[in-house]
Scaffold this active site. Structure first.
Site, PDB file in Angstrom:
ATOM      1  N   ASP A   1       0.903  -1.154   0.000  1.00 42.73           N
ATOM      2  CA  ASP A   1       0.000   0.000   0.000  1.00 42.73           C
ATOM      3  C   ASP A   1       0.940   1.201   0.000  1.00 42.73           C
ATOM      4  O   ASP A   1       1.727   1.372   0.941  1.00 42.73           O
ATOM      5  CB  ASP A   1      -0.863  -0.018   1.273  1.00 42.73           C
ATOM      6  CG  ASP A   1      -1.822   1.161   1.323  1.00 42.73           C
ATOM      7  OD1 ASP A   1      -1.472   2.250   0.807  1.00 42.73           O
ATOM      8  OD2 ASP A   1      -2.916   1.014   1.902  1.00 42.73           O
TER       9      ASP A   1
ATOM     10  N   ASN B   1       2.513   3.436 -10.564  1.00 47.88           N
ATOM     11  CA  ASN B   1       1.251   3.374 -11.316  1.00 47.88           C
ATOM     12  C   ASN B   1       0.014   3.499 -10.441  1.00 47.88           C
ATOM     13  O   ASN B   1      -1.013   4.001 -10.908  1.00 47.88           O
ATOM     14  CB  ASN B   1       1.199   2.030 -12.080  1.00 47.88           C
ATOM     15  CG  ASN B   1      -0.183   1.735 -12.619  1.00 47.88           C
ATOM     16  OD1 ASN B   1      -0.592   2.298 -13.631  1.00 47.88           O
ATOM     17  ND2 ASN B   1      -0.933   0.889 -11.931  1.00 47.88           N
TER      18      ASN B   1
ATOM     19  N   ALA C   1      -9.486  17.358  -7.081  1.00 43.04           N
ATOM     20  CA  ALA C   1      -8.484  16.620  -6.293  1.00 43.04           C
ATOM     21  C   ALA C   1      -7.590  15.785  -7.219  1.00 43.04           C
ATOM     22  O   ALA C   1      -6.363  15.791  -7.101  1.00 43.04           O
ATOM     23  CB  ALA C   1      -9.177  15.727  -5.272  1.00 43.04           C
ATOM     24  N   TYR C   2      -8.223  15.078  -8.149  1.00 40.82           N
ATOM     25  CA  TYR C   2      -7.456  14.230  -9.081  1.00 40.82           C
ATOM     26  C   TYR C   2      -6.505  15.089  -9.905  1.00 40.82           C
ATOM     27  O   TYR C   2      -5.310  14.793 -10.018  1.00 40.82           O
ATOM     28  CB  TYR C   2      -8.426  13.468  -9.982  1.00 40.82           C
ATOM     29  CG  TYR C   2      -7.768  12.443 -10.885  1.00 40.82           C
ATOM     30  CD1 TYR C   2      -7.338  11.219 -10.380  1.00 40.82           C
ATOM     31  CD2 TYR C   2      -7.587  12.696 -12.237  1.00 40.82           C
ATOM     32  CE1 TYR C   2      -6.744  10.273 -11.199  1.00 40.82           C
ATOM     33  CE2 TYR C   2      -6.994  11.758 -13.067  1.00 40.82           C
ATOM     34  CZ  TYR C   2      -6.574  10.546 -12.548  1.00 40.82           C
ATOM     35  OH  TYR C   2      -5.976   9.609 -13.370  1.00 40.82           O
TER      36      TYR C   2
ATOM     37  N   THR D   1     -10.737   0.558 -17.697  1.00 39.46           N
ATOM     38  CA  THR D   1     -10.368  -0.109 -16.432  1.00 39.46           C
ATOM     39  C   THR D   1     -11.470   0.241 -15.437  1.00 39.46           C
ATOM     40  O   THR D   1     -12.397   0.988 -15.776  1.00 39.46           O
ATOM     41  CB  THR D   1      -9.028   0.456 -15.883  1.00 39.46           C
ATOM     42  OG1 THR D   1      -9.214   1.863 -15.643  1.00 39.46           O
ATOM     43  CG2 THR D   1      -7.872   0.232 -16.834  1.00 39.46           C
TER      44      THR D   1
ATOM     45  N   SER E   1      -1.641  11.785 -15.678  1.00 38.69           N
ATOM     46  CA  SER E   1      -2.857  11.859 -16.482  1.00 38.69           C
ATOM     47  C   SER E   1      -2.809  13.170 -17.251  1.00 38.69           C
ATOM     48  O   SER E   1      -2.227  14.157 -16.770  1.00 38.69           O
ATOM     49  CB  SER E   1      -4.087  11.859 -15.577  1.00 38.69           C
ATOM     50  OG  SER E   1      -5.227  12.288 -16.300  1.00 38.69           O
TER      51      SER E   1
ATOM     52  N   LYS F   1      -2.358  15.026  -9.769  1.00 38.87           N
ATOM     53  CA  LYS F   1      -1.532  14.633 -10.930  1.00 38.87           C
ATOM     54  C   LYS F   1      -0.645  15.800 -11.376  1.00 38.87           C
ATOM     55  O   LYS F   1       0.468  15.579 -11.852  1.00 38.87           O
ATOM     56  CB  LYS F   1      -2.412  14.134 -12.078  1.00 38.87           C
ATOM     57  CG  LYS F   1      -3.179  12.844 -11.768  1.00 38.87           C
ATOM     58  CD  LYS F   1      -2.274  11.640 -11.548  1.00 38.87           C
ATOM     59  CE  LYS F   1      -3.088  10.336 -11.496  1.00 38.87           C
ATOM     60  NZ  LYS F   1      -2.250   9.150 -11.250  1.00 38.87           N
TER      61      LYS F   1
HETATM   62  N1  LIG Z   1      -7.902   4.456 -16.873  1.00 44.28           N
HETATM   63  C1  LIG Z   1      -7.647   5.670 -17.382  1.00 44.28           C
HETATM   64  O1  LIG Z   1      -8.331   6.137 -18.325  1.00 44.28           O
HETATM   65  C2  LIG Z   1      -6.538   6.511 -16.829  1.00 44.28           C
HETATM   66  C3  LIG Z   1      -6.277   7.746 -17.456  1.00 44.28           C
HETATM   67  C4  LIG Z   1      -5.223   8.524 -16.982  1.00 44.28           C
HETATM   68  C5  LIG Z   1      -4.453   8.069 -15.933  1.00 44.28           C
HETATM   69  N2  LIG Z   1      -4.732   6.869 -15.326  1.00 44.28           N
HETATM   70  C6  LIG Z   1      -3.861   6.448 -14.218  1.00 44.28           C
HETATM   71  O2  LIG Z   1      -3.393   5.131 -14.436  1.00 44.28           O
HETATM   72  C7  LIG Z   1      -3.124   4.474 -13.174  1.00 44.28           C
HETATM   73  C8  LIG Z   1      -3.786   3.109 -13.161  1.00 44.28           C
HETATM   74  O3  LIG Z   1      -5.191   3.283 -13.220  1.00 44.28           O
HETATM   75  P1  LIG Z   1      -6.189   2.202 -13.817  1.00 44.28           P
HETATM   76  O4  LIG Z   1      -6.981   2.874 -14.849  1.00 44.28           O
HETATM   77  O5  LIG Z   1      -5.482   0.932 -14.123  1.00 44.28           O
HETATM   78  O6  LIG Z   1      -7.173   2.036 -12.560  1.00 44.28           O
HETATM   79  P2  LIG Z   1      -7.612   0.779 -11.694  1.00 44.28           P
HETATM   80  O7  LIG Z   1      -7.883  -0.408 -12.548  1.00 44.28           O
HETATM   81  O8  LIG Z   1      -8.676   1.302 -10.806  1.00 44.28           O
HETATM   82  O9  LIG Z   1      -6.294   0.457 -10.841  1.00 44.28           O
HETATM   83  C9  LIG Z   1      -5.818   1.303  -9.850  1.00 44.28           C
HETATM   84  C10 LIG Z   1      -4.764   0.521  -9.091  1.00 44.28           C
HETATM   85  O10 LIG Z   1      -4.221   1.363  -8.056  1.00 44.28           O
HETATM   86  C11 LIG Z   1      -4.281   0.609  -6.855  1.00 44.28           C
HETATM   87  N3  LIG Z   1      -4.269   1.446  -5.660  1.00 44.28           N
HETATM   88  C12 LIG Z   1      -5.172   2.367  -5.244  1.00 44.28           C
HETATM   89  N4  LIG Z   1      -4.797   2.871  -4.066  1.00 44.28           N
HETATM   90  C13 LIG Z   1      -3.627   2.249  -3.721  1.00 44.28           C
HETATM   91  C14 LIG Z   1      -2.756   2.315  -2.617  1.00 44.28           C
HETATM   92  N5  LIG Z   1      -2.988   3.129  -1.579  1.00 44.28           N
HETATM   93  N6  LIG Z   1      -1.638   1.536  -2.623  1.00 44.28           N
HETATM   94  C15 LIG Z   1      -1.385   0.711  -3.641  1.00 44.28           C
HETATM   95  N7  LIG Z   1      -2.195   0.560  -4.697  1.00 44.28           N
HETATM   96  C16 LIG Z   1      -3.298   1.344  -4.730  1.00 44.28           C
HETATM   97  C17 LIG Z   1      -5.532  -0.215  -6.972  1.00 44.28           C
HETATM   98  O11 LIG Z   1      -5.538  -1.249  -6.003  1.00 44.28           O
HETATM   99  P3  LIG Z   1      -6.936  -1.922  -5.476  1.00 44.28           P
HETATM  100  O12 LIG Z   1      -7.322  -2.938  -6.507  1.00 44.28           O
HETATM  101  O13 LIG Z   1      -6.543  -2.513  -4.164  1.00 44.28           O
HETATM  102  O14 LIG Z   1      -7.937  -0.810  -5.357  1.00 44.28           O
HETATM  103  C18 LIG Z   1      -5.350  -0.720  -8.395  1.00 44.28           C
HETATM  104  O15 LIG Z   1      -4.409  -1.764  -8.433  1.00 44.28           O
HETATM  105  C19 LIG Z   1      -3.620   5.452 -12.097  1.00 44.28           C
HETATM  106  O16 LIG Z   1      -2.534   6.178 -11.583  1.00 44.28           O
HETATM  107  C20 LIG Z   1      -4.558   6.389 -12.868  1.00 44.28           C
HETATM  108  O17 LIG Z   1      -4.672   7.644 -12.251  1.00 44.28           O
HETATM  109  C21 LIG Z   1      -5.739   6.087 -15.753  1.00 44.28           C
END
Ligand SMILES: NC(=O)c1ccc[n+]([C@@H]2O[C@H](COP(=O)([O-])OP(=O)(O)OC[C@H]3O[C@@H](n4cnc5c(N)ncnc54)[C@H](OP(=O)(O)O)[C@@H]3O)[C@@H](O)[C@H]2O)c1
Length: 236
Positions: free
Chosen positions: A60, A87, A158-159, A194, A137, A163
């Site tokens: 975490d 990530n 906040a997001y 996701t 992001s 970022k």
């Molecule tokens: N999807 C998009 O369109 C998008 C766009 C721009 C940027 N991003 C960025 O890409 C990254 C991955 O996002 P994703 O889309 O793959 O989302 P996701 O499927 O919701 O995955 C988020 C991951 O972060 C983990 N996480 C959250 N809080 C945490 C903590 N305190 N310690 C360790 N792990 C933690 C989650 O773990 P749990 O399963 O335990 O919750 C999960 O493994 C993020 O940084 C997000 O901001 C995503």
């Protein structure tokens, strides 16, 4: 140990798991960080079934004791770290626009990556070509949200602020690391299907992982201190 070693946070699902897969497919040993160790184990099992050398690691990013243990484990097992992909991320703006949401978002999206990276820096410096990738992001780009109507409507303070802070710290870290073998860059994955991106997103995770994988495997002449999507620089 000639294999490169990579640590990916939030690697139990989504883009993080796919980054683990794609780095693993390149012959890199991947440590899959997840705050729920059972989810980390199941992700590692999944990749090992695909003949990828993957290991689970409880992490975490907001937990200083987890960070301490991860550093100790990597130090003991490998004595270095070649790739760190920060990530893990959270999006909580749907809970409201208040300081509690802002604080909890910053905990995961900036304070966690900062603490983890600082704690691992000596192991990354021990790598002949260390790479740090900060999963940001496009919403962290102040230029974009102020000038591009497509993003102006996304009221996610906040997001966005977290970022933008991640981006600013990436730039600062790159300056501090000038002259070393380390490179650090921020990454926009695209709008990806996701749990966070939702089902309407344009990209599959395979494509969403590409930018982070590109930045994690940059050659010696590659950039540092940039913000990228698909190898193209983005405005800060
Ligand atoms: N999807 C998009 O369109 C998008 C766009 C721009 C940027 N991003 C960025 O890409 C990254 C991955 O996002 P994703 O889309 O793959 O989302 P996701 O499927 O919701 O995955 C988020 C991951 O972060 C983990 N996480 C959250 N809080 C945490 C903590 N305190 N310690 C360790 N792990 C933690 C989650 O773990 P749990 O399963 O335990 O919750 C999960 O493994 C993020 O940084 C997000 O901001 C995503």
């Amino acid at each position: 140990m000639t294999k490169k070693i990579a640590l990916i946070t939030g690697a139990n699902k989504g883009i993080g798991l796919e980054i683990g897969r794609q780095l693993g497919q390149r012959g890199i040993l991947v440590l899959l960080g997840a705050r729920d160790v059972r989810k980390a184990k199941s992700a590692a099992q999944q990749l090992r079934a695909e003949e990828i050398e993957a290991y689970p690691i409880e992490l975490d990013v907001t937990n200083p004791e987890h960070i301490r243990q991860v550093v100790a484990k990597i130090e003991q097992a490998y004595g270095r770290l070649d790739i760190l992909v920060n990530n893990a991320g959270t999006y909580l703006d749907h809970e409201g626009n208040n300081t509690d949401v802002m604080r909890r978002t910053f905990d995961v999206n900036i304070f966690g990556p900062h603490a983890l990276t600082e704690a691992l820096l000596h192991l990354l410096k021990a790598s002949p070509e260390g790479r740090i990738v900060n999963q940001s992001s496009i919403l962290g780009s102040l230029t974009t949200i102020l000038t591009n109507e497509m993003y102006a409507g996304a009221a996610v303070p906040a997001y966005t602020a977290s970022k933008a802070a991640l981006n600013a710290w990436t730039a600062q870290l790159s300056i501090a690391l000038r002259g070393s073998n380390l490179k650090v860059n921020a990454c926009h994955p695209g709008w990806v299907k996701t749990d966070m991106g939702g089902p309407a997103a344009q990209m599959e995770v395979q494509e969403g992982a590409e930018t982070a994988v590109y930045l994690a495997t940059l050659p010696a002449h590659g950039p540092s201190g940039g913000f990228f999507h698909k190898s193209e620089p983005l405005p800060w």
